[in-house]
Design a protein around this motif. Structure first.
Motif, PDB file in Angstrom:
ATOM      1  N   GLY A  34      79.595  99.552 -12.766  1.00 30.50           N
ATOM      2  CA  GLY A  34      78.260  98.984 -12.919  1.00 30.50           C
ATOM      3  C   GLY A  34      77.398  99.142 -11.691  1.00 30.50           C
ATOM      4  N   VAL A  35      77.996  99.575 -10.584  1.00 34.72           N
ATOM      5  CA  VAL A  35      77.243  99.776  -9.334  1.00 34.72           C
ATOM      6  C   VAL A  35      77.313 101.248  -8.907  1.00 34.72           C
ATOM      7  CG1 VAL A  35      77.057  99.161  -6.888  1.00 34.72           C
ATOM      8  CG2 VAL A  35      77.624  97.403  -8.587  1.00 34.72           C
ATOM      9  N   LEU A  36      78.531 101.771  -8.812  1.00 34.25           N
ATOM     10  CA  LEU A  36      78.717 103.179  -8.436  1.00 34.25           C
ATOM     11  C   LEU A  36      78.950 104.067  -9.659  1.00 34.25           C
ATOM     12  CD1 LEU A  36      81.085 102.791  -5.341  1.00 34.25           C
ATOM     13  CD2 LEU A  36      78.585 102.954  -5.364  1.00 34.25           C
ATOM     14  N   VAL A  37      79.665 103.547 -10.641  1.00 35.56           N
ATOM     15  CA  VAL A  37      79.982 104.330 -11.842  1.00 35.56           C
ATOM     16  C   VAL A  37      79.846 103.459 -13.085  1.00 35.56           C
ATOM     17  CG1 VAL A  37      81.554 105.912 -10.647  1.00 35.56           C
ATOM     18  CG2 VAL A  37      82.458 103.805 -11.635  1.00 35.56           C
ATOM     19  N   LYS A  38      79.660 104.143 -14.213  1.00 34.11           N
ATOM     20  CA  LYS A  38      79.568 103.424 -15.486  1.00 34.11           C
ATOM     21  C   LYS A  38      79.866 104.401 -16.613  1.00 34.11           C
ATOM     22  CE  LYS A  38      76.463 100.420 -18.152  1.00 34.11           C
ATOM     23  NZ  LYS A  38      75.092  99.833 -18.205  1.00 34.11           N
ATOM     24  N   GLU A  39      80.773 104.001 -17.499  1.00 31.31           N
ATOM     25  CA  GLU A  39      81.110 104.792 -18.680  1.00 31.31           C
ATOM     26  C   GLU A  39      81.458 106.235 -18.336  1.00 31.31           C
ATOM     27  OE1 GLU A  39      77.773 104.260 -21.240  1.00 31.31           O
ATOM     28  OE2 GLU A  39      78.219 102.143 -21.639  1.00 31.31           O
ATOM     29  N   GLY A  40      82.263 106.387 -17.280  1.00 31.86           N
ATOM     30  CA  GLY A  40      82.781 107.698 -16.930  1.00 31.86           C
ATOM     31  C   GLY A  40      81.837 108.615 -16.172  1.00 31.86           C
ATOM     32  N   GLY A 227      76.464  94.211  -5.943  1.00 35.01           N
ATOM     33  CA  GLY A 227      77.162  93.968  -7.198  1.00 35.01           C
ATOM     34  C   GLY A 227      76.216  94.027  -8.375  1.00 35.01           C
ATOM     35  N   ASP A 228      76.789  93.917  -9.574  1.00 36.62           N
ATOM     36  CA  ASP A 228      75.975  93.949 -10.788  1.00 36.62           C
ATOM     37  C   ASP A 228      76.112  92.677 -11.613  1.00 36.62           C
ATOM     38  OD1 ASP A 228      78.674  94.640 -11.574  1.00 36.62           O
ATOM     39  OD2 ASP A 228      77.845  95.292 -13.505  1.00 36.62           O
ATOM     40  N   ARG A 229      76.844  91.679 -11.079  1.00 37.19           N
ATOM     41  CA  ARG A 229      77.049  90.442 -11.827  1.00 37.19           C
ATOM     42  C   ARG A 229      76.649  89.246 -10.981  1.00 37.19           C
ATOM     43  NH1 ARG A 229      81.219  90.847 -16.332  1.00 37.19           N
ATOM     44  NH2 ARG A 229      80.832  88.623 -16.362  1.00 37.19           N
ATOM     45  N   MET A 230      75.871  88.360 -11.568  1.00 34.53           N
ATOM     46  CA  MET A 230      75.471  87.137 -10.880  1.00 34.53           C
ATOM     47  C   MET A 230      76.642  86.178 -10.734  1.00 34.53           C
ATOM     48  SD  MET A 230      72.238  87.090  -9.997  1.00 34.53           S
ATOM     49  CE  MET A 230      71.789  85.344  -9.914  1.00 34.53           C
ATOM     50  N   ASP A 231      77.514  86.118 -11.772  1.00 39.13           N
ATOM     51  CA  ASP A 231      78.551  85.087 -11.817  1.00 39.13           C
ATOM     52  C   ASP A 231      79.791  85.430 -11.009  1.00 39.13           C
ATOM     53  OD1 ASP A 231      79.255  87.148 -13.516  1.00 39.13           O
ATOM     54  OD2 ASP A 231      79.974  85.861 -15.127  1.00 39.13           O
ATOM     55  N   THR A 249      72.075  98.172 -12.860  1.00 39.70           N
ATOM     56  CA  THR A 249      72.701  99.283 -13.579  1.00 39.70           C
ATOM     57  C   THR A 249      73.961  98.861 -14.325  1.00 39.70           C
ATOM     58  OG1 THR A 249      73.697  99.834 -11.427  1.00 39.70           O
ATOM     59  CG2 THR A 249      71.839 101.182 -12.152  1.00 39.70           C
ATOM     60  N   GLY A 250      74.314  97.591 -14.240  1.00 41.69           N
ATOM     61  CA  GLY A 250      75.536  97.119 -14.879  1.00 41.69           C
ATOM     62  C   GLY A 250      75.280  96.007 -15.875  1.00 41.69           C
ATOM     63  N   ILE A 251      75.836  94.818 -15.592  1.00 41.47           N
ATOM     64  CA  ILE A 251      75.794  93.699 -16.537  1.00 41.47           C
ATOM     65  C   ILE A 251      74.454  92.967 -16.542  1.00 41.47           C
ATOM     66  CG2 ILE A 251      76.821  91.455 -17.076  1.00 41.47           C
ATOM     67  CD1 ILE A 251      78.630  93.773 -17.775  1.00 41.47           C
ATOM     68  N   ALA A 252      73.935  92.662 -15.373  1.00 44.03           N
ATOM     69  CA  ALA A 252      72.791  91.756 -15.265  1.00 44.03           C
ATOM     70  C   ALA A 252      71.454  92.466 -15.468  1.00 44.03           C
ATOM     71  CB  ALA A 252      72.802  91.059 -13.907  1.00 44.03           C
ATOM     72  N   ASP A 253      70.480  91.722 -15.981  1.00 44.72           N
ATOM     73  CA  ASP A 253      69.094  92.169 -16.004  1.00 44.72           C
ATOM     74  C   ASP A 253      68.241  91.098 -15.329  1.00 44.72           C
ATOM     75  OD1 ASP A 253      68.856  90.083 -17.853  1.00 44.72           O
ATOM     76  OD2 ASP A 253      68.844  91.426 -19.588  1.00 44.72           O
TER      77      ASP A 253
END
Length: 276
Positions: A34-40, A227-231, A249-253
């Motif tokens: 979600g930060v460096l890579v996502k879905e391969g 990171g890509d997550r607040m929690d 680029t990951g979980i959070a908007d």
């Protein structure tokens, strides 16, 4: 009457406090998925950011709550996506767990529910794997959770073994949707043992960040966390006293950011914005 020349000097545009603090960051911790890579695939700016840190002598570690793989496995995976990270530049929840347990009870024993990333880390930390009166039951990630192994873990915890979990994530991604992960299995064991809660080492426990900083000789005042997550990423970074950067680029908007009572120091579209 003597005249004077009025010379006007253009004032420098002041940096906002977050950008000014970022300029003083000497070491970086960054999440992986979600930060460096996502879905391969590599995300925008990921490979360039790692290269820039290395070329400028910035110390850094890539962090992940995933305890399945060894750092060597993860380095190979990242390399295949164009992000060149060495295995000694990766810090997993399995390594953090092994670091914590070796400090708590050097040369201890553990019954492990997990895969090579976790068992290798514990072996290298001097632990012995056993199902006979272990000091700890350690639950990590695996794609093949065994009913027999879970039943053994429950029996050993009821018999006095201390309960450790590598991370709290209840689900992980699968080809057909979410899969039960460490947090879900730990919750099952907690219920079956009459409420015995595990000590969770990985994010959002700031201990994972502190052990990572110890690994690279970093100080909280001059370390940033991406990171890509607040929690998990952001809250743990705040509690560890780090400069926190949330990427979208990951979980959070941006809407999710507003739902929490705390905020990261910076919100960026991707790590590519850190290259400017």
């Amino acid at each position: 009457m003597t005249g004077s020349t009025d010379t006007t000097h253009a004032a420098a545009t002041p940096l906002d406090p977050a950008t000014e603090r970022r300029a003083g960051i000497e070491t970086w911790l960054t999440d992986m998925d979600g930060v460096l890579v996502k879905e391969g695939r590599a995300l925008p700016g990921a490979g360039e950011l790692i290269s820039t840190w290395r070329e400028t002598g910035r110390r850094f570690l890539v962090l992940t709550n995933n305890s399945i793989y060894t750092p060597r496995d993860l380095a190979a995976r990242l390399h295949s996506m164009g992000v060149d990270v060495r295995e000694d530049e990766i810090w997993t929840s399995a390594l953090a767990t092994a670091h914590f347990l070796s400090a708590q009870k050097p040369g201890g024993t553990a019954y492990v529910v997990g895969e090579a990333g976790l068992t290798t880390a514990l072996h290298e930390a001097g632990f012995i794997m056993t199902d006979r009166d272990p000091d700890y039951v350690v639950v990590g990630e695996t794609r093949t959770y065994s009913f027999e192994a879970i039943a053994t873990a429950i029996r050993l915890i009821l018999g006095g073994a201390r309960f450790i979990s590598t991370n709290p994530d209840p689900t992980g991604p699968g080809p057909e949707g979410p899969l039960p992960a460490t947090g879900a299995i730990a919750a099952l064991i907690t219920k079956a043992t009459g409420g015995r809660e595990p000590y969770v080492v990985g994010k959002p426990n700031p201990m994972m960040f502190r052990s990572a900083m110890t690994r690279i000789g970093a100080h909280s005042q001059t370390t940033g966390m991406i990171g890509d997550r607040m929690d998990t990423d952001v809250v743990a970074g705040i509690e560890a006293g780090l400069h926190t950067v949330l990427v979208l680029t990951g979980i959070a908007d941006r809407a999710e950011v507003e739902r929490y009572p705390f905020r990261p120091d910076e919100v960026l579209e991707s790590v590519a914005e850190l290259l400017g």
